[in-house]
Motif scaffolding. Structure first.
Motif, PDB file in Angstrom:
ATOM      1  N   GLY A 281       3.171 -16.557  -6.750  1.00 27.63           N
ATOM      2  CA  GLY A 281       2.162 -16.571  -5.830  1.00 27.63           C
ATOM      3  C   GLY A 281       0.991 -16.015  -5.962  1.00 27.63           C
ATOM      4  N   PRO A 282       0.184 -15.560  -5.013  1.00 29.38           N
ATOM      5  CA  PRO A 282      -1.007 -14.737  -5.283  1.00 29.38           C
ATOM      6  C   PRO A 282      -0.518 -13.554  -5.928  1.00 29.38           C
ATOM      7  CG  PRO A 282      -0.881 -15.444  -2.864  1.00 29.38           C
ATOM      8  CD  PRO A 282       0.469 -15.948  -3.651  1.00 29.38           C
ATOM      9  N   ALA A 283      -1.619 -13.006  -6.846  1.00 29.86           N
ATOM     10  CA  ALA A 283      -1.412 -12.001  -7.929  1.00 29.86           C
ATOM     11  C   ALA A 283      -2.539 -11.053  -7.556  1.00 29.86           C
ATOM     12  CB  ALA A 283      -1.667 -12.278  -9.249  1.00 29.86           C
ATOM     13  N   VAL A 284      -2.251  -9.628  -7.235  1.00 28.44           N
ATOM     14  CA  VAL A 284      -2.746  -8.530  -7.174  1.00 28.44           C
ATOM     15  C   VAL A 284      -3.385  -7.926  -8.536  1.00 28.44           C
ATOM     16  CG1 VAL A 284      -3.314  -6.197  -6.125  1.00 28.44           C
ATOM     17  CG2 VAL A 284      -1.709  -7.830  -4.810  1.00 28.44           C
ATOM     18  N   VAL A 285      -4.614  -8.023  -8.724  1.00 29.74           N
ATOM     19  CA  VAL A 285      -5.016  -7.715 -10.025  1.00 29.74           C
ATOM     20  C   VAL A 285      -6.302  -6.610  -9.823  1.00 29.74           C
ATOM     21  CG1 VAL A 285      -4.689  -9.899 -10.917  1.00 29.74           C
ATOM     22  CG2 VAL A 285      -6.998  -9.335 -10.108  1.00 29.74           C
ATOM     23  N   TRP A 286      -6.515  -5.771 -11.083  1.00 30.77           N
ATOM     24  CA  TRP A 286      -7.635  -4.982 -11.033  1.00 30.77           C
ATOM     25  C   TRP A 286      -8.385  -5.543 -12.094  1.00 30.77           C
ATOM     26  CZ3 TRP A 286      -4.222   0.231 -11.333  1.00 30.77           C
ATOM     27  CH2 TRP A 286      -3.824   0.413 -10.063  1.00 30.77           C
ATOM     28  N   GLU A 287      -9.921  -5.479 -12.009  1.00 30.44           N
ATOM     29  CA  GLU A 287     -10.830  -6.244 -12.705  1.00 30.44           C
ATOM     30  C   GLU A 287     -12.161  -5.646 -12.837  1.00 30.44           C
ATOM     31  OE1 GLU A 287     -11.792 -10.248 -12.088  1.00 30.44           O
ATOM     32  OE2 GLU A 287     -11.467 -10.250  -9.909  1.00 30.44           O
ATOM     33  N   GLN A 288     -12.803  -5.620 -13.832  1.00 28.59           N
ATOM     34  CA  GLN A 288     -14.170  -5.120 -13.991  1.00 28.59           C
ATOM     35  C   GLN A 288     -14.923  -6.523 -14.245  1.00 28.59           C
ATOM     36  OE1 GLN A 288     -15.473  -1.784 -14.202  1.00 28.59           O
ATOM     37  NE2 GLN A 288     -17.525  -2.412 -14.454  1.00 28.59           N
ATOM     38  N   ALA A 289     -15.640  -6.857 -12.992  1.00 32.14           N
ATOM     39  CA  ALA A 289     -16.208  -8.237 -13.241  1.00 32.14           C
ATOM     40  C   ALA A 289     -17.712  -8.062 -13.090  1.00 32.14           C
ATOM     41  CB  ALA A 289     -15.669  -9.284 -12.126  1.00 32.14           C
ATOM     42  N   GLY A 290     -18.429  -8.913 -13.501  1.00 31.75           N
ATOM     43  CA  GLY A 290     -19.971  -8.974 -13.644  1.00 31.75           C
ATOM     44  C   GLY A 290     -20.368  -8.765 -11.826  1.00 31.75           C
ATOM     45  N   GLY A 291     -21.429  -8.005 -11.857  1.00 31.87           N
ATOM     46  CA  GLY A 291     -21.955  -7.679 -10.419  1.00 31.87           C
ATOM     47  C   GLY A 291     -21.339  -6.781  -9.685  1.00 31.87           C
ATOM     48  N   GLN A 292     -20.312  -6.211 -10.390  1.00 35.21           N
ATOM     49  CA  GLN A 292     -19.586  -5.043  -9.777  1.00 35.21           C
ATOM     50  C   GLN A 292     -20.084  -3.609 -10.423  1.00 35.21           C
ATOM     51  OE1 GLN A 292     -15.417  -7.479  -8.942  1.00 35.21           O
ATOM     52  NE2 GLN A 292     -15.259  -5.546 -10.169  1.00 35.21           N
ATOM     53  N   SER A 293     -19.803  -2.774  -9.483  1.00 35.10           N
ATOM     54  CA  SER A 293     -20.066  -1.387 -10.005  1.00 35.10           C
ATOM     55  C   SER A 293     -18.542  -0.766 -10.035  1.00 35.10           C
ATOM     56  CB  SER A 293     -20.987  -0.555  -9.018  1.00 35.10           C
ATOM     57  OG  SER A 293     -22.134  -0.907  -9.423  1.00 35.10           O
ATOM     58  N   GLY A 294     -17.909  -0.664 -11.133  1.00 38.70           N
ATOM     59  CA  GLY A 294     -16.651  -0.311 -11.457  1.00 38.70           C
ATOM     60  C   GLY A 294     -15.449  -1.265 -11.269  1.00 38.70           C
ATOM     61  N   PRO A 295     -14.435  -1.271 -11.617  1.00 39.69           N
ATOM     62  CA  PRO A 295     -13.423  -1.987 -11.391  1.00 39.69           C
ATOM     63  C   PRO A 295     -12.871  -2.187 -10.015  1.00 39.69           C
ATOM     64  CG  PRO A 295     -12.819  -0.255 -13.113  1.00 39.69           C
ATOM     65  CD  PRO A 295     -13.997  -0.049 -12.507  1.00 39.69           C
ATOM     66  N   ARG A 296     -12.358  -3.180  -9.413  1.00 41.09           N
ATOM     67  CA  ARG A 296     -12.115  -3.466  -8.124  1.00 41.09           C
ATOM     68  C   ARG A 296     -10.698  -4.274  -8.191  1.00 41.09           C
ATOM     69  NH1 ARG A 296     -15.174  -0.177  -7.532  1.00 41.09           N
ATOM     70  NH2 ARG A 296     -17.264  -0.107  -6.423  1.00 41.09           N
ATOM     71  N   GLN A 297      -9.915  -3.712  -7.187  1.00 41.72           N
ATOM     72  CA  GLN A 297      -8.614  -4.735  -6.620  1.00 41.72           C
ATOM     73  C   GLN A 297      -9.057  -6.037  -6.150  1.00 41.72           C
ATOM     74  OE1 GLN A 297      -4.952  -2.863  -5.425  1.00 41.72           O
ATOM     75  NE2 GLN A 297      -4.981  -4.217  -3.559  1.00 41.72           N
ATOM     76  N   HIS A 298      -8.549  -7.116  -6.380  1.00 39.00           N
ATOM     77  CA  HIS A 298      -8.642  -8.500  -5.944  1.00 39.00           C
ATOM     78  C   HIS A 298      -7.443  -9.118  -5.737  1.00 39.00           C
ATOM     79  CE1 HIS A 298     -12.939  -7.703  -7.358  1.00 39.00           C
ATOM     80  NE2 HIS A 298     -12.890  -8.118  -6.170  1.00 39.00           N
ATOM     81  N   VAL A 299      -7.386  -9.872  -4.919  1.00 42.48           N
ATOM     82  CA  VAL A 299      -5.857 -10.995  -4.886  1.00 42.48           C
ATOM     83  C   VAL A 299      -6.526 -12.316  -5.276  1.00 42.48           C
ATOM     84  CG1 VAL A 299      -4.321 -11.949  -3.238  1.00 42.48           C
ATOM     85  CG2 VAL A 299      -4.996  -9.647  -2.872  1.00 42.48           C
ATOM     86  N   TRP A 300      -5.822 -12.776  -6.384  1.00 46.15           N
ATOM     87  CA  TRP A 300      -6.199 -13.954  -6.850  1.00 46.15           C
ATOM     88  C   TRP A 300      -5.062 -15.016  -6.277  1.00 46.15           C
ATOM     89  CZ3 TRP A 300      -7.026 -13.636 -12.927  1.00 46.15           C
ATOM     90  CH2 TRP A 300      -8.255 -12.789 -13.190  1.00 46.15           C
ATOM     91  N   SER A 301      -5.613 -15.993  -5.878  1.00 52.36           N
ATOM     92  CA  SER A 301      -4.698 -17.135  -5.442  1.00 52.36           C
ATOM     93  C   SER A 301      -4.183 -17.821  -6.553  1.00 52.36           C
ATOM     94  CB  SER A 301      -5.441 -18.180  -4.499  1.00 52.36           C
ATOM     95  OG  SER A 301      -6.621 -18.711  -5.401  1.00 52.36           O
ATOM     96  N   VAL A 302      -3.126 -18.729  -6.216  1.00 53.30           N
ATOM     97  CA  VAL A 302      -2.647 -19.396  -7.124  1.00 53.30           C
ATOM     98  C   VAL A 302      -3.584 -20.284  -7.947  1.00 53.30           C
ATOM     99  CG1 VAL A 302      -0.770 -21.364  -7.916  1.00 53.30           C
ATOM    100  CG2 VAL A 302      -0.137 -19.419  -6.138  1.00 53.30           C
ATOM    101  N   SER A 303      -4.427 -20.949  -6.980  1.00 50.07           N
ATOM    102  CA  SER A 303      -5.543 -22.081  -7.553  1.00 50.07           C
ATOM    103  C   SER A 303      -6.538 -21.027  -8.579  1.00 50.07           C
ATOM    104  CB  SER A 303      -6.354 -22.553  -6.596  1.00 50.07           C
ATOM    105  OG  SER A 303      -6.859 -21.890  -5.745  1.00 50.07           O
ATOM    106  N   ARG A 304      -6.680 -19.981  -8.210  1.00 49.24           N
ATOM    107  CA  ARG A 304      -7.649 -19.018  -8.899  1.00 49.24           C
ATOM    108  C   ARG A 304      -7.100 -18.672 -10.523  1.00 49.24           C
ATOM    109  NH1 ARG A 304     -10.620 -16.159 -11.903  1.00 49.24           N
ATOM    110  NH2 ARG A 304     -11.589 -14.247 -11.310  1.00 49.24           N
ATOM    111  N   GLN A 305      -5.648 -18.375 -10.378  1.00 48.13           N
ATOM    112  CA  GLN A 305      -5.135 -18.236 -11.588  1.00 48.13           C
ATOM    113  C   GLN A 305      -4.853 -19.406 -12.594  1.00 48.13           C
ATOM    114  OE1 GLN A 305      -1.166 -16.239 -10.880  1.00 48.13           O
ATOM    115  NE2 GLN A 305      -1.942 -15.878  -8.704  1.00 48.13           N
ATOM    116  N   ARG A 306      -5.170 -20.604 -12.118  1.00 49.22           N
ATOM    117  CA  ARG A 306      -5.178 -21.676 -13.162  1.00 49.22           C
ATOM    118  C   ARG A 306      -5.961 -21.477 -14.126  1.00 49.22           C
ATOM    119  NH1 ARG A 306      -5.074 -25.233  -8.166  1.00 49.22           N
ATOM    120  NH2 ARG A 306      -2.903 -25.740  -7.864  1.00 49.22           N
ATOM    121  N   GLY A 307      -5.835 -21.916 -15.475  1.00 49.79           N
ATOM    122  CA  GLY A 307      -6.436 -21.526 -16.745  1.00 49.79           C
ATOM    123  C   GLY A 307      -6.104 -20.416 -17.513  1.00 49.79           C
TER     124      GLY A 307
END
Length: 145
Positions: A109-135
């Protein structure tokens, strides 16, 4: 996960594909023992494998300038804390990798991830929906069975 958790709240480190930091958070030139402040740099720091990049022809972490993978693909249903979700669609900004933390409910199902993404200051925790995980494909550090 302890390394990733420690780095997670370093809010004074802006996203950068060319700037490197030491594990203590000090900005420095990119060399052995430093990590870029981007998605693959964050996973490299968590995995303690040096500065890696996402993909060459597939989404796996590879040493900069080399083609030997530091990870192996696994089934998404086998994801465990510290594994990675990655995609690669071409050179440059068309790749991304995040550290898998846990499922937010049922496996797959939805995945809890830690990521450093563009536009962020430092890594953050996000929840990725199943559709966000496609690919995205799942990867595990080679030294972990």
């Amino acid at each position: 996960m302890a390394r990733a958790r420690w780095w997670l709240n370093k809010t004074n480190i802006p996203y950068s594909q060319s700037t490197c930091y030491t594990t203590s958070g000090r900005r420095t030139s990119c060399r052995a023992g430093t990590f870029r402040a981007d998605c693959s740099g964050y996973v490299s720091l968590a995995w303690n494998v040096g500065n890696l990049t996402v993909g060459s022809s597939q989404p796996a972490l590879t040493p900069l300038g080399h083609h030997q993978s530091k990870s192996r693909e696994i089934a998404k249903t086998s994801l465990a804390a510290g594994d990675a979700l990655a995609y690669y669609r071409g050179p440059g900004d068309n790749a991304h990798i995040a550290l898998f933390v846990r499922w937010q409910g049922r496996r797959g199902g939805p995945a809890v991830v830690w990521e450093q993404a563009g536009g962020q200051s430092g890594p953050r925790q996000h929840v990725w929906s199943v559709s966000r995980q496609r690919g995205y494909r799942a990867f595990r550090l080679l030294s972990i069975r």
